[in-house]
Scaffold this motif. Structure first.
Motif, PDB file in Angstrom:
ATOM      1  N   VAL A 172       0.867  -1.185   0.000  1.00 18.98           N
ATOM      2  CA  VAL A 172       0.000   0.000   0.000  1.00 18.98           C
ATOM      3  C   VAL A 172       0.903   1.235   0.000  1.00 18.98           C
ATOM      4  O   VAL A 172       1.712   1.402   0.919  1.00 18.98           O
ATOM      5  N   PRO A 173       0.818   2.081  -1.005  1.00 16.38           N
ATOM      6  CA  PRO A 173       1.806   3.160  -1.160  1.00 16.38           C
ATOM      7  C   PRO A 173       1.729   4.292  -0.148  1.00 16.38           C
ATOM      8  O   PRO A 173       2.753   4.849   0.239  1.00 16.38           O
ATOM      9  N   ASP A 174       0.519   4.669   0.283  1.00  8.58           N
ATOM     10  CA  ASP A 174       0.358   5.833   1.158  1.00  8.58           C
ATOM     11  C   ASP A 174      -0.125   5.364   2.533  1.00  8.58           C
ATOM     12  O   ASP A 174      -1.319   5.141   2.746  1.00  8.58           O
ATOM     13  N   ALA A 175       0.800   5.237   3.470  1.00 10.07           N
ATOM     14  CA  ALA A 175       0.478   4.718   4.798  1.00 10.07           C
ATOM     15  C   ALA A 175      -0.452   5.648   5.566  1.00 10.07           C
ATOM     16  O   ALA A 175      -1.355   5.191   6.285  1.00 10.07           O
ATOM     17  N   ALA A 176      -0.248   6.958   5.412  1.00 12.49           N
ATOM     18  CA  ALA A 176      -1.087   7.917   6.127  1.00 12.49           C
ATOM     19  C   ALA A 176      -2.526   7.857   5.629  1.00 12.49           C
ATOM     20  O   ALA A 176      -3.477   7.883   6.417  1.00 12.49           O
ATOM     21  N   ARG A 177      -2.688   7.779   4.327  1.00 14.20           N
ATOM     22  CA  ARG A 177      -4.034   7.669   3.763  1.00 14.20           C
ATOM     23  C   ARG A 177      -4.680   6.358   4.197  1.00 14.20           C
ATOM     24  O   ARG A 177      -5.873   6.328   4.520  1.00 14.20           O
ATOM     25  N   PHE A 178      -3.905   5.291   4.207  1.00 15.03           N
ATOM     26  CA  PHE A 178      -4.420   3.990   4.637  1.00 15.03           C
ATOM     27  C   PHE A 178      -4.970   4.064   6.055  1.00 15.03           C
ATOM     28  O   PHE A 178      -6.082   3.588   6.332  1.00 15.03           O
ATOM     29  N   ALA A 179      -4.208   4.664   6.961  1.00 15.16           N
ATOM     30  CA  ALA A 179      -4.638   4.778   8.357  1.00 15.16           C
ATOM     31  C   ALA A 179      -5.912   5.617   8.469  1.00 15.16           C
ATOM     32  O   ALA A 179      -6.844   5.267   9.211  1.00 15.16           O
ATOM     33  N   LYS A 180      -5.951   6.721   7.714  1.00 18.93           N
ATOM     34  CA  LYS A 180      -7.116   7.598   7.751  1.00 18.93           C
ATOM     35  C   LYS A 180      -8.347   6.896   7.182  1.00 18.93           C
ATOM     36  O   LYS A 180      -9.440   6.945   7.767  1.00 18.93           O
ATOM     37  N   ASP A 181      -8.167   6.205   6.053  1.00 17.61           N
ATOM     38  CA  ASP A 181      -9.288   5.509   5.427  1.00 17.61           C
ATOM     39  C   ASP A 181      -9.807   4.372   6.299  1.00 17.61           C
ATOM     40  O   ASP A 181     -11.018   4.127   6.360  1.00 17.61           O
ATOM     41  N   THR A 182      -8.893   3.677   6.969  1.00 26.86           N
ATOM     42  CA  THR A 182      -9.284   2.550   7.815  1.00 26.86           C
ATOM     43  C   THR A 182     -10.244   2.996   8.914  1.00 26.86           C
ATOM     44  O   THR A 182     -11.189   2.266   9.262  1.00 26.86           O
ATOM     45  N   ASP A 183     -10.023   4.162   9.466  1.00 30.47           N
ATOM     46  CA  ASP A 183     -10.861   4.671  10.548  1.00 30.47           C
ATOM     47  C   ASP A 183     -11.971   5.597  10.074  1.00 30.47           C
ATOM     48  O   ASP A 183     -12.686   6.187  10.884  1.00 30.47           O
ATOM     49  N   GLY A 184     -12.108   5.731   8.761  1.00 31.18           N
ATOM     50  CA  GLY A 184     -13.068   6.680   8.223  1.00 31.18           C
ATOM     51  C   GLY A 184     -14.486   6.147   8.090  1.00 31.18           C
ATOM     52  O   GLY A 184     -14.747   4.944   8.164  1.00 31.18           O
TER      53      GLY A 184
END
Length: 242
Positions: A172-184
């Protein structure tokens, strides 16, 4: 220790509701408590004689943009899988059976596989389901799926740090986006939509499947799936000739 759990899949299309049958199987409880369902190995598939199946595509989304699907959107057969990443037998299907189905049918344009997150084993199940959806938003769902179902993966748990590690492993290229999306909210809504569809169909355990509407309960042998897919493909071809 194992115990019996019933599973009923009730399918309704338009104004008609068709009882597809009640199947039961031996269910193995997960290591975590408080589960609403069970993870199953031995299972019974409802044969055609058990009742009619819904029209082709009744529950299949067939969305070419669906990041949680494999195969052509117009494939004649759609296998819908309702599964939980904490389910050991879901993992067995993912490692042993699904790759064969992909090579034999998906790659040949016969089969489309559509994933439905069906978390039934508590908070970690919910979290990893959302994480898989988040990975999919960056085009890495199936890589995440493979990492989460690797031998021994579920024993490590699915806490926040572990989910980040799985995302990294999946590329997954964007770790920050991944974390945000996971909790979104979007992830929560997507998982809830899948979950509600599974419960509406009567699925109480994982994995549960529909093959062009035919219910298959549990991680059955490869031959159960190939027989169902071959029969569905034959039926679809006959309908197309009419």
């Amino acid at each position: 220790m194992s115990k019996s759990k019933p599973i009923a899949i009730v399918s309704g299309v338009a104004a008609a509701a068709v009882l597809l049958g009640v199947v039961s199987y031996t269910a193995t409880a997960p290591s975590t408590g408080g589960a609403r369902g069970a993870c199953a190995r031995a299972a019974v598939s409802a044969p055609p004689a058990a009742g009619g199946y819904p029209p082709r595509g009744a529950y299949a989304r067939r969305d070419a943009a669906d990041k949680l699907a494999l195969g052509r959107a117009d494939a004649p057969v759609v296998l819908i899988e309702y599964a939980d990443f904490k389910c050991g037998y879901c993992g067995k299907f993912a490692r042993d059976t699904e790759p064969v189905l992909v090579k034999k049918y998906v790659d040949e344009g016969v089969l489309r596989i559509e994933w439905r997150n069906f978390p039934i084993f508590g908070e970690e199940s919910e979290a990893v389901a959302r994480a898989s959806w988040a990975a999919g938003q960056q085009g890495r769902f199936w890589e995440f799926h493979r990492a989460a179902y690797a031998e021994g993966a579920k024993e490590k748990g699915f806490g926040k740090d572990r989910l980040a590690a799985l995302a990294k492993e999946a590329g997954v290229p964007d770790a920050a986006r991944f974390a945000k999306d996971t909790d979104g909210a979007a992830a929560r809504a997507a998982v809830k939509k899948d979950q509600e569809q599974g419960y509406a169909l009567g699925a109480t355990s994982t994995p549960s499947f529909l093959v062009n509407g035919r219910p298959i309960a549990g991680a059955q042998p490869l031959e159960t799936f190939t027989e169902a897919i071959d029969a569905a493909a034959k039926s679809a071809a006959a309908k197309d000739k009419r």
